[in-house]
Design a protein around this motif. Sequence first.
Motif: not given
Length: 196
Positions: A74, A76, A88, A90, A92, A98-102, A150
């Motif tokens: 996602s 967001e 950004v 997120t 899954r 879960t983690w984030q990357c950009e 997305q």
Amino acid sequence: MPPRRHHRHGPRPGAVLGAAVVGGMVGAAVVSGPPRHHHPPPRRGGPNVVVINNQSPSPMTRIEIPQMAVEGVSIESYYERPSATFYVLTVRAITGETWQCEHRFREFVALRDHLAHSFRCRTEFPSKHIFRSVFGLSNAMKDERRMQLQQWLASVIQMVANPAFHRNRAAIYRFLAVPLHVQQSTAVAQVRQQSN
């Protein structure tokens, strides 16, 4: 002394007896007879033992494709930098992590061009606004692009989850910064399931 055996002399079946010229054509007389079949001699493995070459074909190797490690993505939010807009993500995983990357927009374009060699995504990729360099993107345009990216990324993940496109997962894992232990966990879980 043993009596001498008299061998019968004569043409073998299939032998040419002679040739004659008939009406300008050459004809030949051939002795007919049952066809002679030539069989290779059997290999012998010892006294009174005949080895028959009756090997069965080797079974085909079955390759198990691990399950896709990413469950969904996602986008967001986004934030501004002097150079570009960064989105950004997120991520899954099927393990529950879960983690984030950009990424900036041009990195999405690079991923699309890389995957275009293998398949074409069903979801349309967002176009680049031609007036961005002059006027910049408005917040509404950025939010619209965020939603389009997305949807496109979700469609890509769904297609790469198909075992037919499993070779493209490495590029997706790099883009989404999937940890190595998450990638390996799907293969380990599959092996445990098969052993049970």
